[in-house]
Design an enzyme around this catalytic site. Structure first.
Site, mmCIF file in Angstrom:
data_model
loop_
_atom_site.group_PDB
_atom_site.id
_atom_site.type_symbol
_atom_site.label_atom_id
_atom_site.label_comp_id
_atom_site.label_asym_id
_atom_site.label_seq_id
_atom_site.Cartn_x
_atom_site.Cartn_y
_atom_site.Cartn_z
ATOM 1 N N THR A 156 2.752 0.954 -18.469
ATOM 2 C CA THR A 156 1.602 0.177 -18.889
ATOM 3 C C THR A 156 1.334 0.466 -20.358
ATOM 4 O O THR A 156 2.115 1.126 -21.024
ATOM 5 C CB THR A 156 0.371 0.641 -18.095
ATOM 6 O OG1 THR A 156 0.138 2.011 -18.400
ATOM 7 C CG2 THR A 156 0.572 0.516 -16.602
ATOM 8 N N ARG A 184 1.323 -7.412 -4.887
ATOM 9 C CA ARG A 184 1.374 -5.966 -5.109
ATOM 10 C C ARG A 184 0.313 -5.566 -6.127
ATOM 11 O O ARG A 184 0.124 -6.208 -7.144
ATOM 12 C CB ARG A 184 2.761 -5.579 -5.617
ATOM 13 C CG ARG A 184 2.948 -4.084 -5.872
ATOM 14 C CD ARG A 184 3.056 -3.792 -7.349
ATOM 15 N NE ARG A 184 3.328 -2.373 -7.625
ATOM 16 C CZ ARG A 184 3.318 -1.839 -8.836
ATOM 17 N NH1 ARG A 184 3.066 -2.604 -9.894
ATOM 18 N NH2 ARG A 184 3.555 -0.556 -9.009
ATOM 19 N N VAL A 185 -0.419 -4.481 -5.852
ATOM 20 C CA VAL A 185 -1.476 -4.008 -6.727
ATOM 21 C C VAL A 185 -1.013 -2.740 -7.438
ATOM 22 O O VAL A 185 -0.581 -1.783 -6.798
ATOM 23 C CB VAL A 185 -2.769 -3.720 -5.935
ATOM 24 C CG1 VAL A 185 -3.835 -3.111 -6.839
ATOM 25 C CG2 VAL A 185 -3.284 -5.009 -5.303
ATOM 26 N N SER A 186 -1.101 -2.731 -8.745
ATOM 27 C CA SER A 186 -0.717 -1.559 -9.520
ATOM 28 C C SER A 186 -1.883 -0.577 -9.599
ATOM 29 O O SER A 186 -2.996 -0.867 -9.169
ATOM 30 C CB SER A 186 -0.306 -1.970 -10.930
ATOM 31 O OG SER A 186 -1.460 -2.247 -11.705
ATOM 32 N N ASP A 187 -1.634 0.574 -10.199
ATOM 33 C CA ASP A 187 -2.692 1.559 -10.380
ATOM 34 C C ASP A 187 -3.627 1.205 -11.533
ATOM 35 O O ASP A 187 -4.736 1.741 -11.619
ATOM 36 C CB ASP A 187 -2.069 2.924 -10.677
ATOM 37 C CG ASP A 187 -1.357 2.936 -12.026
ATOM 38 O OD1 ASP A 187 -1.892 3.511 -12.987
ATOM 39 O OD2 ASP A 187 -0.270 2.342 -12.126
ATOM 40 N N THR A 205 0.224 6.009 -16.879
ATOM 41 C CA THR A 205 1.354 5.086 -16.896
ATOM 42 C C THR A 205 2.431 5.642 -15.988
ATOM 43 O O THR A 205 2.439 6.837 -15.679
ATOM 44 C CB THR A 205 1.894 4.892 -18.326
ATOM 45 O OG1 THR A 205 2.978 3.964 -18.296
ATOM 46 C CG2 THR A 205 2.383 6.205 -18.917
ATOM 47 N N GLY A 206 3.340 4.773 -15.547
ATOM 48 C CA GLY A 206 4.416 5.227 -14.676
ATOM 49 C C GLY A 206 4.549 4.345 -13.453
ATOM 50 O O GLY A 206 4.274 3.144 -13.505
ATOM 51 N N GLY A 208 3.199 2.926 -10.279
ATOM 52 C CA GLY A 208 1.838 2.761 -9.787
ATOM 53 C C GLY A 208 1.587 3.396 -8.440
ATOM 54 O O GLY A 208 0.544 4.026 -8.219
#
Length: 282
Positions: A156, A184-187, A205-206, A208
């Site tokens: 991100t 799909r939901v990211s962090d 970042t990374g 999720g």
């Protein structure tokens, strides 16, 4: 309090990123972090993190806003959030489409009771608030999609800032991981990936799913609030992340103005400045 700011641009793919791209990213981060610090001199921390992330979203070198990854159905869906350490307000958009700056839509939501919107609701809110249609796709992303060979730009973009009044804020934005299932939901639009209080602010970042599993940003901030030193909070939280081989990086500033950063796989690209010296890494 001396104003300070730190930003990140996700992770390099060591297998596919050329030296030319690395140098370009480093230069972009240096320019953006220095512009952001100048902005911070006359603005609050929360205004500043939005400003920084919008600049990162506008740069097609990073996986957020312009240059976002394409999902498995051929569409780009982006997520972003911000949190104000003073008010404790968190706002975000999840899987929003066809806007220029998702972080600006999240900022607009800070004034509402319903502060996290997803999908069609987020898009409708954006249009109702004069965010015009904008296609964030670049030719490189379409080529990768057609060749089924995502560039693996894991992560991100994000920013953490402390202003002259000692106020803290964090903001994070992502274009997804590429080829993911729609929905799909990211962090990035959750407190696991972006969190701030009066004591500390963190942007992650990374991968999720790993960041959510570790509740990464929230744990770091909570541990600092409970009295742990910033470095210790990072080390304990990343030790827990390592228990399941989690892939993540994070940047932070605490209420004392201490800057810290750590990654589980050393390829996170980031930069920070206190207005006197600027540092760019990876």
């Amino acid at each position: 309090m001396q104003e300070k700011v730190i930003i990140h641009g996700g992770f390099f793919s060591e297998s596919s990123t050329t030296n030319e791209v690395k140098v370009a990213k480093q230069k972009a981060l240096k320019d953006i972090v220095e512009k952001t610090h100048e902005y911070l001199k006359m603005h609050t921390a929360i205004e500043t993190v939005v400003y920084a992330v919008s600049l990162l979203e506008d740069c097609d070198l990073f996986n957020a806003g312009l240059g976002s990854q394409i999902q498995s159905d051929g569409k780009i869906r982006m997520s972003a959030s911000l949190m104000d350490g003073v008010s404790k307000k968190f706002a975000g958009v999840i899987n929003i489409e066809n806007v220029k700056n998702p972080i600006r839509v999240a900022e607009k939501l800070m004034a509402y009771d319903d502060r996290v919107l997803g999908g069609e609701g987020a898009i409708n809110f954006a249009r109702a608030n004069n965010f015009q249609f904008y296609n964030p796709e670049i030719p490189q992303r379409r080529l990768e999609y057609e060749q089924k060979s995502a560039s693996k730009r894991i992560g991100t973009v994000g920013c953490v800032a402390i202003d002259k009044e000692g106020r803290l804020a964090a903001a994070t934005s992502t274009g997804g991981k590429g080829f993911e299932m729609p929905g799909r939901v990211s962090d990035s639009a959750t407190p696991a990936g972006n969190y701030a209080t009066n004591d500390c602010a963190v942007s992650c970042t990374g991968v999720g799913e790993d960041i959510v599993s570790a509740a990464l940003a929230t744990k770091i901030v909570t541990r600092v609030s409970d009295g742990m030193m910033l470095q210790q909070a990072f080390e304990k939280t990343f030790k827990e992340l390592a228990e399941f081989d989690g892939f993540a990086g994070a940047i932070a500033i605490d209420k004392k103005g201490t800057i810290y950063h750590l990654d589980s796989h050393p390829s996170m690209v980031y930069a920070y400045t206190d207005g006197i010296e600027t540092f760019v890494f990876k």
